[in-house]
Design a protein around this motif. Structure first.
Motif, PDB file in Angstrom:
ATOM      1  N   GLU A  10       0.803  -1.222   0.000  1.00  0.00           N
ATOM      2  CA  GLU A  10       0.000   0.000   0.000  1.00  0.00           C
ATOM      3  C   GLU A  10       0.835   1.271   0.000  1.00  0.00           C
ATOM      4  O   GLU A  10       0.291   2.356  -0.119  1.00  0.00           O
ATOM      5  CB  GLU A  10      -0.938   0.006   1.207  1.00  0.00           C
ATOM      6  N   ASP A 196      -5.918  -3.029  11.283  1.00  0.00           N
ATOM      7  CA  ASP A 196      -5.713  -2.210  10.092  1.00  0.00           C
ATOM      8  C   ASP A 196      -6.373  -0.849  10.272  1.00  0.00           C
ATOM      9  O   ASP A 196      -6.846  -0.509  11.362  1.00  0.00           O
ATOM     10  CB  ASP A 196      -6.223  -2.931   8.832  1.00  0.00           C
ATOM     11  N   ARG A 197      -6.424  -0.066   9.209  1.00  0.00           N
ATOM     12  CA  ARG A 197      -6.955   1.301   9.303  1.00  0.00           C
ATOM     13  C   ARG A 197      -8.418   1.348   9.700  1.00  0.00           C
ATOM     14  O   ARG A 197      -8.902   2.355  10.206  1.00  0.00           O
ATOM     15  CB  ARG A 197      -6.764   2.012   7.959  1.00  0.00           C
ATOM     16  N   THR A 198      -9.161   0.271   9.449  1.00  0.00           N
ATOM     17  CA  THR A 198     -10.587   0.241   9.776  1.00  0.00           C
ATOM     18  C   THR A 198     -10.853  -0.346  11.158  1.00  0.00           C
ATOM     19  O   THR A 198     -12.009  -0.467  11.563  1.00  0.00           O
ATOM     20  CB  THR A 198     -11.356  -0.582   8.726  1.00  0.00           C
ATOM     21  N   SER A 202      -5.501  -7.293  11.410  1.00  0.00           N
ATOM     22  CA  SER A 202      -4.531  -7.324  10.318  1.00  0.00           C
ATOM     23  C   SER A 202      -3.574  -8.490  10.524  1.00  0.00           C
ATOM     24  O   SER A 202      -3.077  -8.707  11.625  1.00  0.00           O
ATOM     25  CB  SER A 202      -3.736  -6.017  10.266  1.00  0.00           C
ATOM     26  N   ARG A 224       0.326  -0.104   5.131  1.00  0.00           N
ATOM     27  CA  ARG A 224      -0.070   1.216   5.608  1.00  0.00           C
ATOM     28  C   ARG A 224      -1.157   1.066   6.680  1.00  0.00           C
ATOM     29  O   ARG A 224      -2.075   0.259   6.555  1.00  0.00           O
ATOM     30  CB  ARG A 224      -0.626   2.047   4.455  1.00  0.00           C
ATOM     31  N   GLY A 225      -1.024   1.854   7.749  1.00  0.00           N
ATOM     32  CA  GLY A 225      -2.093   1.930   8.735  1.00  0.00           C
ATOM     33  C   GLY A 225      -2.187   0.800   9.730  1.00  0.00           C
ATOM     34  O   GLY A 225      -3.202   0.666  10.411  1.00  0.00           O
TER      35      GLY A 225
END
Length: 289
Positions: A10, A196-198, A202, A224-225
């Motif tokens: 990402e 993860d970002r949400t 992950s 990423r994130g």
């Protein structure tokens, strides 16, 4: 590579190069900075360096403290009290994430000493090496852990004996818990997971299956994130039975879930894992200030 491990890149090459340069800079300057830093300030230095390395890996840090002030006398007070920390094992980033929360020594795979860059860091952190396949060497490892605990140090271990992608886990083996029983040292279970970002689980940091160290590093650096969530749980008293102690710690880390054997998960661990457990109960993180 097991299908549970996410591989989608990402971030671009320039960002990856910056992360690599930053991490190498930190790892190569650490020995000198550590040497010139007064001993009384080294714990803060080690924590700060670990957090900086984690950032260079593109991983954020979230700490959830569930120890509580009234959880019982087993909870350690202050960072100078001996404590055996136990956690599930996802990958090599676990060591950095835990060190970013509390400076401690680690029981880790013996070949970590030979890894590029991280090997030198492992020696500086006084890693206690363990070869999981050499059962005859276990008493020596237990004695080494007990000696550190008796000296008032904090030591972390991963009693599953292998790494998992984060969607499954193994049973906690009781052997190394004997060091806490022998020394009467409290044991603090720590839940380690990556989001993860949400806010969903992950598996990017998972170091499993046919992964090489460089495969895993590349996947982490391109992500990423990702956030490492470290949950500090109430400490358990050592008691006089390592099997009971291991069960109590596993129950604390895994919660009240009813484990189910998952045939697909048998490919996810690395090392001589005997029992495989599917983790079907993933909760959303608790934010802390």
């Amino acid at each position: 590579m097991p299908s549970c491990v996410e591989t989608e890149a990402e971030v671009g090459s320039l960002r990856v190069a910056g992360r690599v340069l930053g991490a190498f800079g930190l790892l190569f300057t650490f020995p000198v900075v550590n040497l010139v830093t007064p001993r009384s300030r080294r714990k803060g230095l080690h924590r700060g360096y670990a957090r900086a390395v984690l950032r260079c890996c593109g991983i954020g840090l979230r700490v959830v403290d569930e120890r509580g002030v009234n959880s019982g006398s087993a909870n350690a007070e202050g960072e100078d009290k001996a404590l055996l920390n136990v956690a599930g094992h996802v990958g090599w980033t676990d060591v950095i994430a835990l060190a970013a929360v509390q400076p401690m020594g680690f029981v880790a795979r013996a070949d970590l000493i030979d890894w590029p860059v991280l090997g030198g860091l492992a020696r500086l952190m006084r890693v206690i090496p363990i070869e999981r396949e050499r059962l005859r060497a276990l008493p020596e490892v237990i004695d080494a852990i007990a000696a550190r605990l008796s000296a008032g140090e904090r030591v972390a271990m991963f009693p599953e004996g292998t790494t998992w992608c984060g969607r499954a886990h193994g049973r906690m083996r009781p052997a190394l818990f004997q060091a806490a029983v022998d020394t009467g040292t409290a044991v603090q279970p720590i839940r380690v997971r990556y989001l993860d970002r949400t806010g969903e689980l992950s598996t990017v940091p998972g170091f499993v299956g046919v992964d090489t160290f460089l495969d895993s590093v590349g996947r982490v650096l391109h992500a990423r994130g990702v956030v490492a969530e470290i949950t500090l749980l109430p400490a358990e008293s050592a008691g006089d039975d390592r099997h009971d102690l291991a069960r109590r710690c596993e129950r604390a880390i895994r919660g009240d879930e009813t484990p189910a054997i998952d045939a697909r998960a048998t490919a996810l661990g690395t090392g001589p894992t005997r029992k495989i457990v599917s983790d079907n109960d993933i909760h959303h993180p608790v934010e802390v200030a």
